[in-house]
Design a protein around this motif. Structure first.
Motif, PDB file in Angstrom:
ATOM      1  N   ALA A  86      -1.072   4.450 -11.831  1.00 34.00           N
ATOM      2  CA  ALA A  86      -0.380   3.119 -11.308  1.00 34.00           C
ATOM      3  C   ALA A  86      -0.875   3.265  -9.531  1.00 34.00           C
ATOM      4  O   ALA A  86      -1.299   2.121  -9.177  1.00 34.00           O
ATOM      5  CB  ALA A  86       0.971   3.192 -11.681  1.00 34.00           C
ATOM      6  N   GLY A  87      -0.844   4.442  -9.023  1.00 32.15           N
ATOM      7  CA  GLY A  87      -0.996   4.302  -7.672  1.00 32.15           C
ATOM      8  C   GLY A  87      -2.716   4.040  -7.512  1.00 32.15           C
ATOM      9  O   GLY A  87      -2.790   3.388  -6.262  1.00 32.15           O
ATOM     10  N   LEU A  90      -2.669   0.201  -7.920  1.00 29.46           N
ATOM     11  CA  LEU A  90      -2.039  -0.484  -6.951  1.00 29.46           C
ATOM     12  C   LEU A  90      -2.734  -0.357  -5.480  1.00 29.46           C
ATOM     13  O   LEU A  90      -2.772  -1.195  -4.650  1.00 29.46           O
ATOM     14  CB  LEU A  90      -0.605   0.034  -6.723  1.00 29.46           C
ATOM     15  CG  LEU A  90       0.219  -0.467  -8.014  1.00 29.46           C
ATOM     16  CD1 LEU A  90       1.453   0.028  -7.704  1.00 29.46           C
ATOM     17  CD2 LEU A  90       0.450  -2.008  -8.141  1.00 29.46           C
ATOM     18  N   SER A  91      -3.495   0.645  -5.384  1.00 28.24           N
ATOM     19  CA  SER A  91      -4.142   0.980  -4.379  1.00 28.24           C
ATOM     20  C   SER A  91      -5.423  -0.056  -3.906  1.00 28.24           C
ATOM     21  O   SER A  91      -5.791  -0.237  -2.920  1.00 28.24           O
ATOM     22  CB  SER A  91      -4.415   2.342  -3.969  1.00 28.24           C
ATOM     23  OG  SER A  91      -5.562   2.617  -4.619  1.00 28.24           O
ATOM     24  N   GLY A  93      -5.493  -2.977  -5.606  1.00 27.29           N
ATOM     25  CA  GLY A  93      -5.105  -4.433  -5.354  1.00 27.29           C
ATOM     26  C   GLY A  93      -5.411  -5.184  -6.556  1.00 27.29           C
ATOM     27  O   GLY A  93      -6.193  -4.394  -7.467  1.00 27.29           O
ATOM     28  N   PHE A  94      -5.117  -6.147  -6.675  1.00 30.26           N
ATOM     29  CA  PHE A  94      -5.540  -7.020  -7.801  1.00 30.26           C
ATOM     30  C   PHE A  94      -6.447  -8.306  -7.369  1.00 30.26           C
ATOM     31  O   PHE A  94      -6.010  -8.911  -6.464  1.00 30.26           O
ATOM     32  CB  PHE A  94      -4.265  -7.830  -8.393  1.00 30.26           C
ATOM     33  CG  PHE A  94      -3.167  -6.664  -8.968  1.00 30.26           C
ATOM     34  CD1 PHE A  94      -3.581  -6.240 -10.233  1.00 30.26           C
ATOM     35  CD2 PHE A  94      -2.107  -6.195  -8.490  1.00 30.26           C
ATOM     36  CE1 PHE A  94      -2.183  -5.111 -10.859  1.00 30.26           C
ATOM     37  CE2 PHE A  94      -1.401  -5.246  -8.967  1.00 30.26           C
ATOM     38  CZ  PHE A  94      -1.458  -4.730  -9.964  1.00 30.26           C
TER      39      PHE A  94
END
Length: 128
Positions: A86-87, A90-91, A93-94
């Motif tokens: 997950a990290g 999320l790092s 970005g989307f």
């Protein structure tokens, strides 16, 4: 409750949170009574309509509760790996969703789609 299906479940396998999630899944289709006796849960499930069978609803309830309990156990066991994955996601970005060419050409398309989506969400809320 008139016609009910009953079960006795071990607390060690079915946490209270999992039973609550299963009750939410059944929603208004069933009446659920939960009590505790020692290390066991006592469950009684009744149908809110004649179209549903109490035995079928109890089976669905148990399936949902066990599925939730197993998912939570897996997440707890693999929490370090989930955090890493997950990290990383999320790092990075989307990515932005590209604009719909139809909406760019005709703004009414976006307005109509939003109305359709709101109607579907409203209809789904009335069914539960």
């Amino acid at each position: 409750m008139s016609a009910v299906a009953k079960a006795s479940l071990p607390k060690s396998v079915y946490p209270e949170e999992s039973l609550a999630v299963a009750a939410i899944v059944l929603g208004r289709r069933a009446r659920i009574e939960l009590s505790a006796k020692g290390k066991r849960w006592l469950i009684a499930v009744g149908a809110n309509s004649s179209a549903a069978s109490p035995d079928a609803l109890l089976g669905e309830f148990l399936n949902e509760a066990l599925s939730h309990a197993r998912r939570q156990a897996r997440l707890k066991k693999f929490k370090p790996f989930v955090s890493i994955i997950a990290g990383r996601l999320l790092s990075k970005g989307f990515l932005a969703v590209p604009a719909d060419p139809l909406e760019q050409l005709e703004p009414q398309v976006r307005f109509d789609r939003n109305q359709e989506i709101e109607a579907l969400i409203s209809a789904a809320g009335k069914r539960t």
